[in-house]
Design a protein around this motif. Structure first.
Motif, PDB file in Angstrom:
ATOM      1  N   VAL A 165       8.477 -18.524   8.181  1.00 44.08           N
ATOM      2  CA  VAL A 165       8.669 -17.327   9.005  1.00 44.08           C
ATOM      3  C   VAL A 165       7.322 -16.749   9.428  1.00 44.08           C
ATOM      4  O   VAL A 165       7.132 -16.356  10.597  1.00 44.08           O
ATOM      5  N   GLY A 166       6.367 -16.690   8.502  1.00 45.28           N
ATOM      6  CA  GLY A 166       5.037 -16.190   8.856  1.00 45.28           C
ATOM      7  C   GLY A 166       4.358 -17.063   9.899  1.00 45.28           C
ATOM      8  O   GLY A 166       3.715 -16.556  10.838  1.00 45.28           O
ATOM      9  N   THR A 167       4.487 -18.363   9.776  1.00 44.05           N
ATOM     10  CA  THR A 167       3.902 -19.280  10.761  1.00 44.05           C
ATOM     11  C   THR A 167       4.576 -19.122  12.118  1.00 44.05           C
ATOM     12  O   THR A 167       3.910 -19.225  13.167  1.00 44.05           O
ATOM     13  N   ALA A 168       5.892 -18.880  12.112  1.00 43.30           N
ATOM     14  CA  ALA A 168       6.609 -18.669  13.370  1.00 43.30           C
ATOM     15  C   ALA A 168       6.057 -17.463  14.114  1.00 43.30           C
ATOM     16  O   ALA A 168       5.992 -17.451  15.361  1.00 43.30           O
ATOM     17  N   VAL A 169       5.617 -16.429  13.360  1.00 39.40           N
ATOM     18  CA  VAL A 169       5.050 -15.237  13.992  1.00 39.40           C
ATOM     19  C   VAL A 169       3.621 -15.495  14.459  1.00 39.40           C
ATOM     20  O   VAL A 169       3.259 -15.247  15.628  1.00 39.40           O
ATOM     21  N   ASP A 203       3.763 -18.263  22.189  1.00 40.45           N
ATOM     22  CA  ASP A 203       4.458 -19.543  22.259  1.00 40.45           C
ATOM     23  C   ASP A 203       5.818 -19.405  21.556  1.00 40.45           C
ATOM     24  O   ASP A 203       5.997 -19.824  20.406  1.00 40.45           O
ATOM     25  N   PRO A 204       6.782 -18.778  22.234  1.00 41.82           N
ATOM     26  CA  PRO A 204       8.086 -18.541  21.587  1.00 41.82           C
ATOM     27  C   PRO A 204       8.793 -19.833  21.185  1.00 41.82           C
ATOM     28  O   PRO A 204       9.540 -19.842  20.214  1.00 41.82           O
ATOM     29  N   LEU A 205       8.568 -20.928  21.921  1.00 43.28           N
ATOM     30  CA  LEU A 205       9.219 -22.186  21.565  1.00 43.28           C
ATOM     31  C   LEU A 205       8.775 -22.643  20.179  1.00 43.28           C
ATOM     32  O   LEU A 205       9.595 -23.074  19.359  1.00 43.28           O
ATOM     33  N   ALA A 206       7.464 -22.545  19.907  1.00 37.05           N
ATOM     34  CA  ALA A 206       6.966 -22.929  18.583  1.00 37.05           C
ATOM     35  C   ALA A 206       7.567 -22.029  17.514  1.00 37.05           C
ATOM     36  O   ALA A 206       7.935 -22.488  16.416  1.00 37.05           O
ATOM     37  N   GLY A 207       7.706 -20.732  17.817  1.00 38.89           N
ATOM     38  CA  GLY A 207       8.308 -19.823  16.844  1.00 38.89           C
ATOM     39  C   GLY A 207       9.745 -20.196  16.543  1.00 38.89           C
ATOM     40  O   GLY A 207      10.173 -20.179  15.372  1.00 38.89           O
ATOM     41  N   VAL A 208      10.490 -20.550  17.590  1.00 41.57           N
ATOM     42  CA  VAL A 208      11.891 -20.939  17.381  1.00 41.57           C
ATOM     43  C   VAL A 208      11.975 -22.214  16.547  1.00 41.57           C
ATOM     44  O   VAL A 208      12.830 -22.350  15.663  1.00 41.57           O
ATOM     45  N   LEU A 209      11.074 -23.174  16.829  1.00 44.43           N
ATOM     46  CA  LEU A 209      11.095 -24.430  16.074  1.00 44.43           C
ATOM     47  C   LEU A 209      10.807 -24.196  14.589  1.00 44.43           C
ATOM     48  O   LEU A 209      11.424 -24.817  13.716  1.00 44.43           O
ATOM     49  N   TRP A 210       9.859 -23.298  14.286  1.00 48.78           N
ATOM     50  CA  TRP A 210       9.579 -22.994  12.891  1.00 48.78           C
ATOM     51  C   TRP A 210      10.786 -22.341  12.217  1.00 48.78           C
ATOM     52  O   TRP A 210      11.108 -22.606  11.050  1.00 48.78           O
ATOM     53  N   LEU A 228      13.878 -22.835  13.098  1.00 43.99           N
ATOM     54  CA  LEU A 228      14.872 -23.901  12.917  1.00 43.99           C
ATOM     55  C   LEU A 228      14.544 -24.767  11.701  1.00 43.99           C
ATOM     56  O   LEU A 228      15.447 -25.220  10.975  1.00 43.99           O
ATOM     57  N   ALA A 229      13.239 -24.981  11.489  1.00 47.16           N
ATOM     58  CA  ALA A 229      12.842 -25.727  10.288  1.00 47.16           C
ATOM     59  C   ALA A 229      13.238 -24.960   9.030  1.00 47.16           C
ATOM     60  O   ALA A 229      13.687 -25.551   8.029  1.00 47.16           O
ATOM     61  N   PHE A 230      13.086 -23.632   9.078  1.00 45.54           N
ATOM     62  CA  PHE A 230      13.509 -22.800   7.950  1.00 45.54           C
ATOM     63  C   PHE A 230      15.018 -22.924   7.724  1.00 45.54           C
ATOM     64  O   PHE A 230      15.495 -23.027   6.580  1.00 45.54           O
ATOM     65  N   ALA A 231      15.789 -22.942   8.807  1.00 52.52           N
ATOM     66  CA  ALA A 231      17.243 -23.100   8.698  1.00 52.52           C
ATOM     67  C   ALA A 231      17.605 -24.459   8.089  1.00 52.52           C
ATOM     68  O   ALA A 231      18.530 -24.569   7.280  1.00 52.52           O
ATOM     69  N   ALA A 232      16.838 -25.496   8.506  1.00 50.19           N
ATOM     70  CA  ALA A 232      17.104 -26.828   7.952  1.00 50.19           C
ATOM     71  C   ALA A 232      16.839 -26.854   6.447  1.00 50.19           C
ATOM     72  O   ALA A 232      17.584 -27.475   5.678  1.00 50.19           O
ATOM     73  N   LEU A 233      15.775 -26.159   6.008  1.00 48.39           N
ATOM     74  CA  LEU A 233      15.500 -26.094   4.576  1.00 48.39           C
ATOM     75  C   LEU A 233      16.622 -25.368   3.832  1.00 48.39           C
ATOM     76  O   LEU A 233      16.962 -25.723   2.699  1.00 48.39           O
ATOM     77  N   ALA A 234      17.192 -24.344   4.477  1.00 45.70           N
ATOM     78  CA  ALA A 234      18.302 -23.631   3.849  1.00 45.70           C
ATOM     79  C   ALA A 234      19.490 -24.557   3.630  1.00 45.70           C
ATOM     80  O   ALA A 234      20.184 -24.485   2.609  1.00 45.70           O
ATOM     81  N   VAL A 235      19.706 -25.466   4.591  1.00 41.96           N
ATOM     82  CA  VAL A 235      20.791 -26.437   4.442  1.00 41.96           C
ATOM     83  C   VAL A 235      20.505 -27.381   3.275  1.00 41.96           C
ATOM     84  O   VAL A 235      21.386 -27.710   2.474  1.00 41.96           O
ATOM     85  N   VAL A 236      19.233 -27.797   3.158  1.00 43.63           N
ATOM     86  CA  VAL A 236      18.850 -28.672   2.041  1.00 43.63           C
ATOM     87  C   VAL A 236      19.071 -27.957   0.707  1.00 43.63           C
ATOM     88  O   VAL A 236      19.597 -28.532  -0.257  1.00 43.63           O
ATOM     89  N   GLY A 237      18.691 -26.677   0.638  1.00 45.83           N
ATOM     90  CA  GLY A 237      18.910 -25.908  -0.582  1.00 45.83           C
ATOM     91  C   GLY A 237      20.384 -25.765  -0.912  1.00 45.83           C
ATOM     92  O   GLY A 237      20.784 -25.839  -2.090  1.00 45.83           O
ATOM     93  N   ALA A 238      21.205 -25.568   0.104  1.00 46.01           N
ATOM     94  CA  ALA A 238      22.648 -25.458  -0.119  1.00 46.01           C
ATOM     95  C   ALA A 238      23.218 -26.767  -0.646  1.00 46.01           C
ATOM     96  O   ALA A 238      24.117 -26.770  -1.500  1.00 46.01           O
ATOM     97  N   LEU A 239      22.683 -27.900  -0.165  1.00 42.93           N
ATOM     98  CA  LEU A 239      23.119 -29.198  -0.670  1.00 42.93           C
ATOM     99  C   LEU A 239      22.789 -29.335  -2.159  1.00 42.93           C
ATOM    100  O   LEU A 239      23.612 -29.814  -2.954  1.00 42.93           O
TER     101      LEU A 239
END
Length: 572
Positions: free
Chosen positions: A36-40, A48-55, A57-68
């Protein structure tokens, strides 16, 4: 605790698997704030809002991994928790059965231990493996994340948390005492209720409903007070932890702006610290404290109480092998406590294959106690009980259990088919063996009425009369290889003709048959009769005892000869 930990250690692989999935579950807590800090800093604040969104999304992907990882923890939890629960239940049952004070009376507190305390340990263990484990991993990962992304703020975060945890630790002894008081109050309530329920006839006969109600109500009030005290202690604990979790956020809000203005921190680093605190550290701190003060505390108190109330049996397992099938009793004396009058006094007796012994005497005189001495369930205070030349309680359990069979008055049938019930003690028996055993004891008509060996029986023989249940229990023992059979009023619900058939069937097996008599007709069928009247037992034939035993003569006189197959033993 040693037994508990050894049980868990027996499933070390399952515990290690849980820890492995826990590391996967903790990945979002470690990287979440950083992403989240890197996204900001490198995205939205850098234009560069696209880079922020990608970061993000990476955080969301990690949340999915944690849920698994969390899902896998829950999926594998039962392989560790359920065997531990079964081991504790077995420990409680063995402890209670080996406690002489519980041999003759129902133990409501033991029921409370199994239904509540063992379940507390089971649920608490699951809570520790799921909650405390995950929260500990999450807290450490988040604090490491704060230290690596916003090191200038780490002391503002750590000091309030440490202070809250120290204060919380000082409260734990008081909380443990209150939790133990609540556990004991629960047991006392169960014990008081059980005493009233088992003595309802006495309560009604003595018109003591008010006194019985008062005893139970008093215990319920004490239990309510103990529960309220625990609730107050928990509320104080929650306040301390809430302050410990809120203080770092307040300090961050107060001290972060000057650090950002001076260039020591970036806006993204501050936001990362906020994410770590609000998403990971603060919830984890509350959850960890809640788990420690409730789950872990209840676990420790329940384990301590189980250890006190159901200690491990300290009797050594016998290793001796009998040389023959004879019983020799010499000067056997037994009492239920050091200060009590002996219920068996100076008993000497020889039993050889082919003997058929009837034991008679008033109720409560010690006849069933003698049966327990013969089976090795209890050891005599004085004298010896030898089976094949070896003390019966020192005979290898596997040998003793196959050689000696005790059928009590209470009938134990289990949910399943008739075949499963009849083969409980003789799993090798064929269907032909089972049918033959049923014929011998007079249970064949019942077997036909039920629909054969595949017929289903309900819990406790639901749907059967007490006599029918006893017939199945008798057939179950008849089919075994037991050379010694003890009928402890095991035919009490049968009519006299059926009782006579059963006794003759077991006598024809040419082993040792001991009948704790329910009717005096059993004495007429036996080779010898043992008369127990509180003093030294008398042994002899029916004719001999009529001449030498006043008690035996009185029992026979009280028994109407014209209805001697119908009149039970007179009660003292």
């Amino acid at each position: 605790m040693r037994f508990y930990l050894s049980t868990l250690a027996g499933h070390r692989r399952g515990v290690l698997v849980l820890l492995g999935w826990s590391l996967l579950e903790g990945i979002p807590a470690f990287f979440g704030g950083r992403f989240v800090g890197t996204a900001v800093d490198k995205g939205f604040a850098a234009g560069d809002p696209l880079a922020g969104v990608l970061w993000l999304l990476a955080f969301a992907a990690l949340a999915v991994v944690g849920a698994l990882g969390q899902r896998q923890v829950f999926a594998r939890l039962g392989s560790v928790v359920e065997p531990m629960r079964d081991a504790l239940v077995a420990r409680v049952v063995n402890g209670v059965l080996n406690d002489p004070s519980h041999r003759r009376t129902p133990d409501a507190s033991a029921v409370a231990m199994i239904t509540r305390h063992v379940e507390v340990v089971r649920d608490a263990t699951a809570g520790v493996l799921v909650q405390a484990r995950a929260l500990l991993v999450t807290t450490l990962a988040a604090l490491i994340g704060v230290a690596t992304t916003a090191s200038a703020l780490i002391w503002l975060v750590v000091l309030p948390i440490v202070a809250a945890l120290v204060l919380f630790g000082l409260m734990l002894p008081s909380l443990a005492k209150r939790q133990r008081d609540a556990v004991m109050a629960d047991e006392h309530t169960a014990e008081a209720s059980g005493s009233v329920l088992t003595g309802l006839r006495d309560v009604a006969a003595c018109d003591a409903a008010a006194e019985a109600y008062g005893d139970v109500a008093k215990q319920i009030d004490l239990q309510a007070k103990a529960t309220i005290t625990v609730a107050w202690a928990n509320s104080l604990r929650a306040t301390v932890i809430a302050l410990g979790g809120f203080a770092p956020i307040a300090l961050l809000v107060a001290f972060a702006p000057p650090l950002v203005a001076s260039g020591q921190l970036t806006t993204g680093a501050v936001l990362a610290a906020v994410v770590y605190l609000t998403n990971s550290v603060n919830p984890a701190l509350h959850g960890l404290a809640r788990t420690t003060s409730t789950v872990v505390m209840r676990l420790m108190v329940a384990l301590k109480r189980l250890q006190e109330a159901a200690p491990p049996a300290d009797r050594d397992v016998g290793t001796e092998t009998p040389s023959n099938g004879e019983f020799v009793l010499r000067d056997v004396t037994f009492s239920w406590s050091p200060d009590a009058e002996p219920v068996v006094r100076g008993l000497s007796l020889d039993l050889r294959p082919g003997d058929h012994l009837a034991v008679v005497g008033p109720s409560g005189i010690g006849k069933s106690t003698m049966a327990s001495l013969l089976t090795g369930l209890m050891a005599p205070d004085n004298g010896t009980v030898l089976f094949g030349g070896a003390p019966v309680d020192r005979v290898t359990p596997a040998v003793r259990h196959h050689a000696i069979a005790l059928i009590p008055q209470e009938t134990y049938l289990f949910t399943g088919t008739v075949r499963e019930n009849l083969t409980l003690l003789a799993p090798w028996a064929t269907d032909e063996d089972l049918v033959e055993a049923a014929k011998r004891v007079g249970a064949k008509p019942l077997l036909d009425r039920l629909g054969g060996l595949d017929a289903a029986l309900g819990h406790g023989g639901e749907g059967l009369s007490a006599g029918e249940a006893q017939l199945l229990a008798l057939a179950r023992v008849y089919v075994t290889s037991a050379s010694v059979v003890i009928l402890d009023e095991a035919t009490s619900h049968l009519d006299p003709a059926a009782e006579a058939r059963v006794e003759r069937a077991f006598a024809r097996r040419n082993g040792i048959l001991v009948v704790i008599a329910h009717r005096l007709s059993s004495a007429l069928r036996a080779n010898r009769v043992l008369v127990m009247d509180g003093g030294r037992p008398l042994l002899g034939t029916h004719e001999h005892l009529l001449k030498t035993s006043a008690l035996y003569g009185q029992l026979m006189l009280a028994w109407d000869p014209t209805h001697r197959e119908e009149t039970p033993l007179p009660k003292r």
